[in-house]
Design a protein around this motif. Structure first.
Motif, mmCIF file in Angstrom:
data_model
loop_
_atom_site.group_PDB
_atom_site.id
_atom_site.type_symbol
_atom_site.label_atom_id
_atom_site.label_comp_id
_atom_site.label_asym_id
_atom_site.label_seq_id
_atom_site.Cartn_x
_atom_site.Cartn_y
_atom_site.Cartn_z
ATOM 1 N N PRO A 64 0.811 -1.225 0.000
ATOM 2 C CA PRO A 64 0.000 0.000 0.000
ATOM 3 C C PRO A 64 0.847 1.280 0.000
ATOM 4 N N ASP A 65 0.145 2.348 -0.277
ATOM 5 C CA ASP A 65 0.739 3.687 -0.152
ATOM 6 C C ASP A 65 1.053 3.952 1.320
ATOM 7 N N ASN A 66 2.099 4.721 1.562
ATOM 8 C CA ASN A 66 2.473 5.021 2.943
ATOM 9 C C ASN A 66 3.242 6.344 2.972
ATOM 10 N N ALA A 67 3.610 6.750 4.188
ATOM 11 C CA ALA A 67 4.248 8.065 4.363
ATOM 12 C C ALA A 67 5.628 8.129 3.750
ATOM 13 N N ASN A 68 6.269 7.002 3.477
ATOM 14 C CA ASN A 68 7.614 7.021 2.909
ATOM 15 C C ASN A 68 7.621 7.141 1.390
ATOM 16 N N VAL A 69 6.426 7.031 0.772
ATOM 17 C CA VAL A 69 6.345 7.109 -0.691
ATOM 18 C C VAL A 69 6.571 8.559 -1.120
ATOM 19 N N GLN A 70 7.413 8.747 -2.132
ATOM 20 C CA GLN A 70 7.678 10.077 -2.686
ATOM 21 C C GLN A 70 6.774 10.292 -3.896
ATOM 22 N N HIS A 71 5.731 11.089 -3.711
ATOM 23 C CA HIS A 71 4.822 11.410 -4.810
ATOM 24 C C HIS A 71 5.347 12.625 -5.563
ATOM 25 N N PRO A 72 5.146 12.683 -6.876
ATOM 26 C CA PRO A 72 5.602 13.843 -7.644
ATOM 27 C C PRO A 72 4.953 15.139 -7.141
ATOM 28 N N VAL A 73 5.750 16.147 -7.019
ATOM 29 C CA VAL A 73 5.286 17.468 -6.590
ATOM 30 C C VAL A 73 5.270 18.388 -7.804
ATOM 31 N N ILE A 74 4.119 19.028 -8.041
ATOM 32 C CA ILE A 74 3.988 19.973 -9.156
ATOM 33 C C ILE A 74 4.331 21.360 -8.615
#
Length: 530
Positions: A64-74
């Motif tokens: 699952p998704d979690n706090a350590n995942v780096q999502h792209p920032v626009i």
């Protein structure tokens, strides 16, 4: 034309013309029988939640998704209002393993909802305009240098990485690399060794490993937005990296990464590795449907009132009756067993008033393992396509039956003075239908015969044969008289009756004959004695 006449004409038109060919509507349909285990592999459609259902447990592991995942920032507000979600964002992974064909590991990269169109954002669609090969003109007008090459062209990349050793860094990567391989213009799906500088840095592709390259699914279609891929020969890959054979208790780590250096002020995505237990990712093997054995009616020695005698080499016949759903001719004779006995012959059998052809199997009674008395014996076999055939019936086993009760059981067992009658019929069968004999050694050789060289059957019936032994118990040889020639002279008593014309012709001939020199001619009467 009346209604009845029109109906009659229509019915007549249905008849197939003589000599014409009947059209087979389903002639082009071909059926393929699939092994049940082939259904364990994931079928890719570009919809990870559907292809890797959360309800399949064991069989699918969800990371699952979690706090350590780096999502792209626009990094631009105006751009963010237009893009909303980057096509390189990752919010989950789903993993499944199939043990067939040396193991196949399937991975789906899940992505967040688009917010610009129904469904998830398309993998690799940098500006989320519903097309991963073009840029929204409004985005281009911002002058931020956002580009979106088609099919992960340019510097666009997306893939997964595997850490078999638990070191926090990858040993294997799979997907589209950051740059095309040397000497290749366009990017292709790769499985390769991994080069990773640290635990939270996207790995790069090293040496290609084509022997582990499976399939990849990616479509520029909002209805099929997700990337899905597979790694084949996974068992070998696991052992190559770890030095150990793969087992259900094996644990390895899976992470993912994606991004582009030409999407303007949009950062890259990184999904840190999470552990996967192999047994949890393996769907349970669905056992094949086992058909119950075919159990046709059988008759055992019905011509002898179901009596057998396994103390003698009698022939026991087992009749397998055919039905509307079973043809006994499909039984493989090499698989037949009747109470431990193997058949020595088989041939079709037509049961009275039955429209279905049966099959007869012949056994040597001495091969049948049965106790004396009333009991149930079982016939087992397999058809040529592997189906089991099991059927039973009762018999009475009476060893030395012909000698019991003053031979009063002989008539029940169809016995007569010719003890070899059954084997005589078997020998005839071997001559007329050799393919019916399954064990040629069970057919006794024909007894030697002596030709009497007699053409007339009536004379042959008058021949008497003396079977008295010519050697006595004391070892002396009984003299045998040499054969003598016997000449019968016609007399008045046994003279043949001749026709009048033939009688006169012979008398005339004899009357004209002359007697030997020095003797008077003596007329001979036909039919008289000399």
């Amino acid at each position: 034309m009346s209604l009845f006449a029109r109906l009659l004409q229509a019915v007549g038109s249905w008849r197939r013309r003589r000599g014409s060919l009947r059209t087979v509507r389903n002639a082009g349909i071909a059926m393929e029988q699939l092994d049940h285990r082939q259904m364990l592999s994931v079928t890719f459609t570009g919809n990870v939640p559907i292809d890797f259902p959360a309800t399949q447990s064991p069989g699918v592991v969800i990371l699952p998704d979690n706090a350590n995942v780096q999502h792209p920032v626009i990094g631009n507000a105006a751009l963010k209002s237009l893009v909303k979600v980057s096509g390189f964002d990752i919010n989950g992974l789903r993993v499944s393993y199939s043990p067939d064909n040396n193991g196949t590991l399937s991975i789906g990269i899940d992505q967040p909802p688009s917010l610009n169109h129904p469904g998830a954002v398309i993998a690799g669609d940098a500006d989320n305009n519903g097309n991963s090969g073009s840029v929204n003109p409004a985005v281009t007008a911002l002058g931020l240098g956002v580009q979106d090459p088609a099919t992960f062209g340019g510097t666009e990349y997306m893939g997964v990485y595997l850490d078999f050793l638990g070191t926090g860094t990858a040993q294997i990567v799979a997907g589209f690399p950051q740059t095309p391989p040397p000497g290749v213009d366009a990017k292709v799906f790769q499985v390769a060794t991994a080069n990773q500088a640290g635990p939270n840095v996207a790995p790069t592709f090293g040496t290609p490993l084509p022997q582990f390259q499976g399939n990849i699914y990616t479509q520029n279609d909002p209805a099929h937005p997700n990337m899905e891929l597979s790694i084949v020969n996974f068992n070998t890959l696991y052992q190559t990296i770890t030095g150990e054979s793969i087992a259900p208790t094996a644990v390895f780590n899976v992470g993912a990464f994606a991004g582009s250096s030409v999407d303007g002020p949009i950062s890259e995505a990184f999904f840190p590795e999470q552990p996967v237990l192999l047994s949890a990712a393996t769907p349970p093997v669905t056992p094949p449907v086992v058909c119950p054995p075919i159990s046709p009616p059988i008759l055992i020695n019905p011509h002898e009132h179901r009596i057998i005698d396994n103390a003698h080499r009698d022939l026991v016949r087992v009749y397998i009756q055919g039905t509307s759903g079973f043809d006994p001719a499909t039984i493989d004779p090499s698989t037949v067993d009747f109470a431990g006995a193997k058949p020595i012959a088989t041939l079709p059998h037509r049961f009275p008033r039955s429209p279905f052809l049966g099959q007869t199997f012949v056994f040597n009674a001495k091969d049948i393992q049965a106790d004396p008395g009333l009991q149930t014996l079982t016939f087992t076999a397999k058809t040529f396509d592997g189906q089991d055939v099991v059927s039973s019936n009762q018999v009475v086993n009476i060893p030395y039956a012909s000698q019991r009760a003053g031979n009063r059981l002989g008539f029940l067992m169809n016995r007569n003075s010719k003890i070899d009658t059954q084997y005589t019929a078997l020998r005839k069968l071997a001559v007329t239908n050799p393919s019916a004999i399954l064990d040629p050694t069970a057919v006794p050789a024909s007894s030697s015969s002596v030709s009497l060289d007699v053409a007339s059957p009536s004379l042959a019936r008058n021949v008497n044969v003396d079977y008295t032994p010519q050697v006595t118990a004391q070892g002396t040889v009984t003299p045998v008289a040499a054969p003598r020639e016997v000449v019968t002279l016609p007399t008045a008593k046994n003279a043949s009756k001749l026709t009048g014309r033939l009688h006169r012709t012979l008398e005339d001939y004899l009357a004209q004959s002359t007697a030997p020199t020095g003797a008077a001619a003596v007329p001979l009467a036909v039919g008289g004695a000399v």
